[in-house]
Design a protein around this motif. Sequence first.
Motif, mmCIF file in Angstrom:
data_model
loop_
_atom_site.group_PDB
_atom_site.id
_atom_site.type_symbol
_atom_site.label_atom_id
_atom_site.label_comp_id
_atom_site.label_asym_id
_atom_site.label_seq_id
_atom_site.Cartn_x
_atom_site.Cartn_y
_atom_site.Cartn_z
ATOM 1 N N MET A 8 40.760 58.097 31.192
ATOM 2 C CA MET A 8 39.544 57.698 30.485
ATOM 3 C C MET A 8 38.350 57.722 31.425
ATOM 4 O O MET A 8 37.247 58.089 31.029
ATOM 5 N N LEU A 57 37.022 61.111 31.593
ATOM 6 C CA LEU A 57 36.220 61.434 30.412
ATOM 7 C C LEU A 57 34.863 60.750 30.465
ATOM 8 O O LEU A 57 33.850 61.326 30.054
ATOM 9 N N ASN A 66 32.698 62.723 32.678
ATOM 10 C CA ASN A 66 32.311 63.889 31.903
ATOM 11 C C ASN A 66 31.099 63.595 31.029
ATOM 12 O O ASN A 66 30.080 64.300 31.051
ATOM 13 N N LEU A 67 31.227 62.490 30.295
ATOM 14 C CA LEU A 67 30.159 62.084 29.383
ATOM 15 C C LEU A 67 28.892 61.793 30.163
ATOM 16 O O LEU A 67 27.796 62.225 29.784
ATOM 17 N N ASP A 124 47.425 64.753 26.753
ATOM 18 C CA ASP A 124 46.001 64.561 26.472
ATOM 19 C C ASP A 124 45.211 65.858 26.546
ATOM 20 O O ASP A 124 44.011 65.853 26.800
ATOM 21 N N ALA A 138 42.047 66.152 24.595
ATOM 22 C CA ALA A 138 40.902 65.441 25.150
ATOM 23 C C ALA A 138 40.192 66.315 26.174
ATOM 24 O O ALA A 138 38.956 66.327 26.256
ATOM 25 N N VAL A 139 40.974 67.069 26.949
ATOM 26 C CA VAL A 139 40.360 67.967 27.926
ATOM 27 C C VAL A 139 39.508 69.007 27.223
ATOM 28 O O VAL A 139 38.375 69.309 27.631
ATOM 29 N N ALA A 194 36.371 67.471 26.035
ATOM 30 C CA ALA A 194 35.464 67.236 27.145
ATOM 31 C C ALA A 194 34.758 68.523 27.533
ATOM 32 O O ALA A 194 33.553 68.536 27.815
#
Lengths: 623, 102, 162
Positions: B61, B64, B67-68, C136, C139-140, C143
């Motif tokens: 997480m 991510l 990333n965001l 996951d 999710a990658v 992203a």
Amino acid sequence: MISYLWLIPALPLLGSVILGMFGPSMGPRLSGAVGTLSVGLAAVLAMAIALQWLGHPPAHSMYQQTLWSWINLPGFSINVGLYLDPVSLLMVLVITIVGCLIHLFSTEYMEGEDGYSRFFAYLNLFVSAMLLLVLADDLALLFVGWEGVGVCSYLLVGFWFSESANGYAARKSFVVTRVADIFMLAGLLLLATQLGTLNIQNMLAGAVATWPSGSLMPAVAASLLLMGGLGKSAQVPLQTWLPDAMAGPTPVSALIHAATMVTAGVYLVVRTHALFLLAPSVLDAIAIGAVITLLVAAFAGLVQSDIKRVLAYSTMSQIGYMFLALGVGAWPAAMFHFMTHAVFKALLFLTAGAIAMRLDHEQNIFAMGGLRTKLPLAFWAFLIGSASLAALPVISAGFFSKEMILGAVAAAPMPGMVLWGAGILGAMLTAIYIFRVVFMVFLGPVNTEISGSYGLRVAIPLVTLSAGALVVGWLETPETLGGQTIFSQFLSPAVGVFRHLPVSAMIPLTGIAAPLLGVAIAYTLYRNGTWARAATTEPSRLTLFLKSGSGFDTLYDAVIVAPYMGLVQLLRRDPVDQMFMLLRDLAVALHRQLRATQIGQIRRYASWMMAGSVATIAILLFA
Amino acid sequence: MIAWQMSAGLALALFMLGLLGLLARRSLVFVMMSIEIMLNAAGLLFITAGMRWGNPDGQIMLILVLNLAGAELALGLILILRLRNRITNLDGDSVNLLRDVP
Amino acid sequence: MIIVFYAAAGLTLLTTAAAITRANPVHALLFFVLSLIGMGVIFFTMGAPFAAALEIIVYAGAIMVLFLFVVMMLSLDIAAKRRETGWMIHSVWIVPLVLVAGLGIELVRVFLGSSATGVERIVSPQEVGLRLFTTDLSAVELASILLLTGLIGAFHLGRKDR
């Protein structure tokens, strides 16, 4: 061939859809062709089916075609299906053939009008709905067609909607028939709940099996259905819309308000006659109402100055004859008069339109005159139509059908002779008022400018319908003229055998004499100038009363419309409404307050969001 | 080992500091930075949760979130650069053309 | 280990507090970079070495440097610094402090409510990678779509006006 039955209503519908979607870009020539051909093909198909039928009638003289299932509930289902028997076959033939001729006439009559393709789209939609009405095997489906023709009538009466008077006429015809339709719908619901089906044949069989003759339930159901029919067919007490409906283009008046739609009530009664036979009192009421209608309309026709209004009142009066026949149980006579009437009344309306075309849309008969030599085609067509309407003996179709009705009425038990007397009086009045128009319009000096000429598209329908008005009467003739019974034999599988009951020789002789006397009276009054004087002098109160159709409009305005409008005015300030207005005001006030918080600063917004989150979490934690 | 309540408390404290900066500062550069601080605090909370359950999902997480943050910062900074042409002092409060004009 | 954690936590808190109160954005950013390094250390002490590395390399090393470049492109001068000081009067802190305090009280209550202890374990990068590219994977992908969106958006917004 008969399995293509579904194409008959589908073709005009297809035409209507095409015209509705692509009409404006198709140009007048193509729109007219699509409109006419779609009905024409349906007519050809109908004639082919009729020929096959005459050669080899199907078993039990009926053909049923179930298309798909519409409503399916436990214990109650409605199928979309078509039902063809001699009665509906006759209706289909008349609708498609007369309809096709009227379409052809319209292609020339409407030339240069705005909304040319829209006109044909509506007209095709009407034909489709009307065919659905007569072919439906289920009262619910019949009601769909019933409402469909009502909508088309509204659209076409208000076709020139840029004038508010036309819009008013359209609304009036729509609202009055809608009142009638409410009764009819109530009748359908009653039948559906009592008998558990709306399929016409099953429903009739169920009614005959369940209800004893003369009991209350069939009387209620029949009178509710009848009210719907009376509204559609412009009979007393729901007749007031028909004269106003003349605001539409003349071919519309010919097709909808003379030949087809207004006879839907007659068709409905004939279709469900087994139910009506269970309610003799309703049949008596039909006969009495019909006599009132035909006399009121005939008297009104005597004093009109607009040629189309004369024809409108004559339509009302002739449908009164059909209902008179229904009232005494002479179903084939009613259907026969329906057929001849469709032919000669379409002819009369189209001729009136053809005259108006050449006279710059003049419709006042007192402004016309001397058209006999100027417009020979219109003269002969109108004369033939008038002769048929007046039931001049032997040469006209109307004579045979009216004789059939009056003979049946005279032979009926009391008060048959009284009804017959009224019918004879009506026949004489009919001859007077229609020949008053003939003499005023075609004799005497020429008063108007005449321009243009007739093309083939006007001439063909007029000639065809004239020929029809001369010969279709020979399908069914009284004993003394050969005793031909093709027509009633054709219908007998559907409505039972019709017997020309023996009556004294006086009856047919009077029937022959009355129209002739009428023509003579009209001519006398024309010669001594009574008609012409009536146009210039101040009309008397009696004249005004008759001209307004015996004051029904005034009566309804006073009894129904004015109280209703008063109620509407009252309800404008309805306290219940005020409560909702309070809610509205509250919402608006809150909205004003909330607007003030929209200041465009992200920081402030973020603070509010945060405050909201803190409050929410607090509620979740501490509550 | 560290009690997870400690690091969760640290995440909370960082988040509050970021929020404080977001609500109090007018300059758009600081607003951006405060958002980054808050994202970081959220990342720390993920790592804490991952530690609490001994599970790699916390780190995933965080990846991510990174990333965001990268995508968001790229767009936010380019917007600030564009705004610089109109509002030279980068005052967030003066960017209020979307207010309700009575 | 605990001492390292507390030291790093104190550093992070202090530098973050400094970052949001500086008038000079460049100073503020440098403080923030320091706080991110502290955060990396914290991650390491919590048994997440891969996250720690990412935090320092990607966040402090790449993203923040990008931020720093842009701030420098804005060429903020001494007047901007004075303006910032003028905006930071005491009154602007009141409402945010109240809100933040409210949030803090509520969340502390939430955290104090549970008393479970952690699982002591170091989650290796290998484990993270395995999880990331097996279960996951979607999710990658998401992203990557997000990054692509950011790229296109930034490219579009950064073009010269026509």
